[in-house]
Design a protein around this motif. Structure first.
Motif, short mmCIF file in Angstrom:
data_model
loop_
_atom_site.label_atom_id
_atom_site.label_comp_id
_atom_site.label_asym_id
_atom_site.label_seq_id
_atom_site.Cartn_x
_atom_site.Cartn_y
_atom_site.Cartn_z
N GLN A 44 0.83 -1.21 0.00
CA GLN A 44 0.00 0.00 0.00
C GLN A 44 0.87 1.25 0.00
N MET A 45 1.97 1.17 0.77
CA MET A 45 2.87 2.31 0.87
C MET A 45 3.51 2.63 -0.49
N THR A 46 3.97 1.56 -1.16
CA THR A 46 4.58 1.75 -2.48
C THR A 46 3.57 2.33 -3.45
N MET A 47 2.36 1.77 -3.39
CA MET A 47 1.34 2.24 -4.31
C MET A 47 1.07 3.73 -4.09
N SER A 48 0.94 4.13 -2.83
CA SER A 48 0.61 5.55 -2.66
C SER A 48 1.80 6.43 -3.02
N SER A 49 3.02 5.91 -2.88
CA SER A 49 4.14 6.78 -3.26
C SER A 49 4.21 6.93 -4.79
N VAL A 50 3.81 5.87 -5.52
CA VAL A 50 3.77 6.01 -6.99
C VAL A 50 2.65 6.99 -7.38
N ILE A 51 1.50 6.85 -6.72
CA ILE A 51 0.39 7.76 -7.02
C ILE A 51 0.80 9.20 -6.73
N GLU A 52 1.56 9.37 -5.63
CA GLU A 52 1.98 10.72 -5.26
C GLU A 52 2.89 11.31 -6.34
N GLU A 53 3.86 10.50 -6.81
CA GLU A 53 4.76 10.99 -7.85
C GLU A 53 4.00 11.33 -9.11
N LYS A 54 2.98 10.51 -9.36
CA LYS A 54 2.21 10.73 -10.57
C LYS A 54 1.35 11.97 -10.43
N SER A 55 0.64 12.09 -9.31
CA SER A 55 -0.30 13.21 -9.22
C SER A 55 0.42 14.52 -8.92
N SER A 56 1.60 14.47 -8.30
CA SER A 56 2.33 15.72 -8.09
C SER A 56 3.14 16.08 -9.33
N ARG A 57 3.08 15.25 -10.34
CA ARG A 57 3.71 15.51 -11.64
C ARG A 57 5.23 15.55 -11.58
N ILE A 58 5.81 15.12 -10.45
CA ILE A 58 7.28 15.13 -10.44
C ILE A 58 7.81 14.07 -11.39
N VAL A 59 6.95 13.13 -11.72
CA VAL A 59 7.41 12.01 -12.54
C VAL A 59 7.99 12.48 -13.88
N GLU A 60 7.43 13.56 -14.41
CA GLU A 60 7.94 14.01 -15.71
C GLU A 60 9.35 14.58 -15.57
N VAL A 61 9.60 15.25 -14.44
CA VAL A 61 10.95 15.74 -14.19
C VAL A 61 11.91 14.56 -14.06
N LEU A 62 11.46 13.53 -13.32
CA LEU A 62 12.32 12.36 -13.12
C LEU A 62 12.60 11.68 -14.46
#
Lengths: 422, 303
Positions: A213-231
């Motif tokens: 659950q923790m991993t899932m929410s951290s992926v969702i967080e990266e996705k919804s905070s849009r940092i993923v595109e920077v990464l």
């Protein structure tokens, strides 16, 4: 797959997870929570409601009534709930009248109930209980042994049997288990390993769900905070996913090692002497297998949880996506728990080689019975193959999902992502 | 020599063609503008240039070789959708993002501190990002894109949401980077910014490149018969004039197309005769805005 960038991501995950206050809190909290749940379960099963009860005990014959009275009043009182009795002789014909009499008082709960022991009971052991709540097993369980004893004694009294003969008949058979294993002499089996296999199963189950659950929410967080595109402007989606999963897995493995450290001390030293019935048949190899298996399980399941996280962009939507993964953990959990009554049952044997289930069932099995080395190796091979398969599939969905925001995707769309050339 | 060559890029999402056979070149040391309305395909093109998306067809050539992972280390990217780790501290986040690009050590930290000071954020370096205002978070994000001193800078809508002071600061840094001979690619739907900053552009509409080249050449090509006018008074009589083809109002200014290049003088005369106070009269000039509206506005006025 393992390069400078992946390692940077692993380092960040460790910094955020392993060297954080949350880690310390969770490491302490999860065992507390686990034992808390067990204690709560035990308490609730044995909870009687603690109310006082007022019972009318009626018997057709005076002798039965007298014996029951002596027996019940001699029963030691327990802490929860006091029962008051009123004893009376009542013939079968007058029962209906008496019931009509006390009906209102029963409905108003001034009288909890009326238990009626007809003469017939001396032959068929059947009594009747009249109450507003006739399913109160806690109450009946307190009465049943006394009444049973009286009926037994009175029944056998006429049969000219000695007290010893009677006691023998009443005793249940007591089987002591001895474990026959390949390398050791035959030893008496305690309950230690059963407790341990229960512990292993529960730890595995709880921490896979928590970490997942923790991993899932951290992926969702990266996705919804849009940092993923920077990464992704620095790393590939596969490097990102690998780094995240390995970082979290190392953290969780460290946590598991901390939880198991008392066991390591226990089996590698003679500092603590356990009573013989709790002696553990456990070697360092069991623990190494357990930790290796746990690491494979983490990577496999975290791959699945991260994939689900990448598909959805908020935790509410993601809940609809995690139930298939939960099933992959919960069903083997029940198999592993059920197995403790018979570790070699057919379902458990098969499940310990089925992808996903093996990860949860096998550790419980090896603590209960000796498993040939070849079977252990086979299960590890199956699990590693599953892990690689999951990783390939997860990577394909992850790289597409992580960049898609907006409306919740349909499963048919997710299937299409496989074909995308991202 | 071109720094980057984009060759025949195409990208489909299901049946929607997001980018359709796009080709353009980015010269060394230029500020290159990728301009187009919202949803035209700018971000998808940039993501393919960044190797975040793989194109369905076509390729991106970096100084003669096809781009791959090594390009990512040389590029600083400011995506349109801003985002950072909200729970991380400003400095930690900057250092982590630089580390992903392969830059670590005291020097990076010193440089990060310099940038923070320049953006008036020096005192916030140990604050969590979630405690910063949106504008300040955006500044941190911008710092992250330039901190590792990349050769290429790709900014997707860099000015959205910034106040005028920080907009100017950003412009200064972009021009500074230009002077350092870095290649700067910026995508925007704001034509004024593109016009002031870019020397080369590619205009994208419905996934297709509809115009590309050096900005001055493009303007010359479109400027014939065009007059930019800033004036006070009612100029509606121009619509009835024999030599005026059309009059377009852009709020403060007007774009007037005359029927022949020689008519510009007559137009000025006519304005003076009608007691119009002329503040600016520029013959043979056209704004990028006008070019954009002319080209992209044909089938849809929603710009």
């Amino acid at each position: 797959m393992f390069n400078r960038r992946t390692i940077s991501i692993i380092k960040r995950e460790l910094k955020v997870r392993l060297f954080s206050r949350t880690f310390i809190i969770m490491t302490l909290l999860i065992p507390l929570f686990m034992f808390g749940i067990l204690a709560l379960q035990t308490y609730l099963i044995h909870y009687s409601g603690g109310e006082n009860a007022f019972l009318i005990v009626a018997a057709e014959s005076q002798s039965v009534l007298d014996n029951v009275q002596t027996e019940l009043l001699n029963t030691p009182k327990d802490s929860d709930g006091n029962i008051e009795f009123m004893f009376e002789q009542l013939s079968n014909e007058k029962l209906d009248m008496r019931l009509a009499n006390v009906r209102n008082e029963i409905l108003e709960e001034k009288i909890t109930g009326l238990i009626f022991i007809p003469d017939q009971a001396l032959e068929n052991k059947k009594a009747e209980y009249f109450s507003k709540n006739p399913n109160n097993n806690v109450l009946l369980n307190k009465l049943r042994p006394s009444i049973n004893k009286v009926l037994n004694d009175m029944y056998f009294a006429g049969k000219k049997l000695s007290r010893e003969e009677l006691d023998y008949a009443k005793n249940n058979v007591d089987v002591t288990g001895f474990r026959v294993s390949a390398d050791k002499e035959i030893q008496e089996e305690g309950v230690g390993n059963t407790v341990l296999s229960f512990l292993f199963t529960f730890l595995l189950y709880m921490s896979l769900l928590f970490t997942g659950q923790m991993t899932m929410s951290s992926v969702i967080e990266e996705k919804s905070s849009r940092i993923v595109e920077v990464l992704l402007s620095s790393v590939s989606s596969r490097e990102l996913m690998t780094g995240k999963i390995i970082g979290t897995s190392i953290t969780s493995l460290a946590q598991m090692a901390i939880w198991l450290s008392p066991l390591i001390v226990l089996i590698s030293t003679t500092w603590f002497a356990l009573p013989p019935e709790f002696t553990l048949k456990l070697s360092m190899w069991h623990l190494i297998f357990f930790l290796l298996n746990y690491f494979i399980a983490l990577i496999t399941f975290l791959g699945l949880f991260a994939t689900v996280g990448s598909i959805f962009d908020n935790p509410q939507d993601a809940q609809s996506g995690i139930w298939p993964i939960m099933m992959l953990i919960i069903i083997p959990f029940f198999i592993a728990i059920g197995m403790q009554t018979n570790p070699e049952n057919q379902i458990a044997r098969i499940a310990s080689f089925v992808p996903f289930a093996s990860l949860i069932v096998m550790p419980a099995r090896i603590t209960l019975v000796d498993i040939p080395l070849i079977q252990l190796v086979l299960s590890i091979i199956i699990n590693i193959a599953t892990m690689i398969f999951v990783f390939i599939i997860a990577g394909k969905i992850y790289r597409v999902g992580i960049l898609i925001t907006g409306k919740k995707p349909k499963w048919s769309e997710v299937v299409k992502w496989f074909k995308y050339n991202y | 020599m071109y720094a980057l060559e984009v060759k025949n890029l195409s990208k489909y999402f299901n049946d929607i063609k997001a980018v359709d056979d796009a080709s353009f070149t980015v010269p060394e040391g230029s500020v290159f503008g990728l301009i187009g309305r919202n949803g035209a395909g700018k971000t998808t093109t940039i993501r393919m240039m960044m190797n975040i998306y793989l194109p369905d067809s076509g390729e991106v050539i970096l100084r003669g070789t096809k781009i791959g992972q090594e390009f990512k280390d040389k590029v600083g990217y400011l995506p349109e959708e801003r985002g950072l780790y909200k729970k991380m501290k400003v400095m930690d986040c900057l250092l982590f993002l630089a580390e992903l690009k392969g830059k670590t050590g005291k020097q990076v930290e010193r440089k990060a501190a310099e940038y923070l000071k320049r953006f008036d954020l020096a005192e916030r370096k140990n604050s969590k990002l979630e405690d910063l205002s949106k504008g300040n978070q955006q500044k941190v994000q911008f710092i992250a894109s330039v901190l590792h001193d990349p050769e290429f800078l790709i900014f997707d809508e860099p000015f959205s949401g910034l106040d005028p002071i920080n907009t100017d600061l950003l412009k200064d840094i972009i021009l500074e980077k230009k002077n350092e001979r870095k290649v700067i690619i910026l995508s925007t739907h704001l034509m004024d910014f593109a016009e002031k900053l870019c020397d080369h552009i590619a205009m994208i509409d419905h996934g297709r490149i509809i115009l590309k080249g050096s900005l001055s050449e493009i303007k010359t090509q479109f400027a014939q018969r065009n007059v930019v006018l800033e004036a006070e008074g009612d100029i509606s009589f121009l619509n009835n004039s024999d030599f005026v083809e059309k009059v377009e109002s852009y709020g403060n200014s007007f774009g007037i197309t005359v029927k022949d290049t020689s008519h510009a003088q007559e137009l000025l005369k006519l304005l003076v005769q009608n007691n119009i106070k002329v503040n600016k009269f520029a013959a043979n000039e056209i704004s990028l805005h006008e070019i954009f509206v002319t080209l992209a506005g044909k089938d849809n006025d929603n710009v």
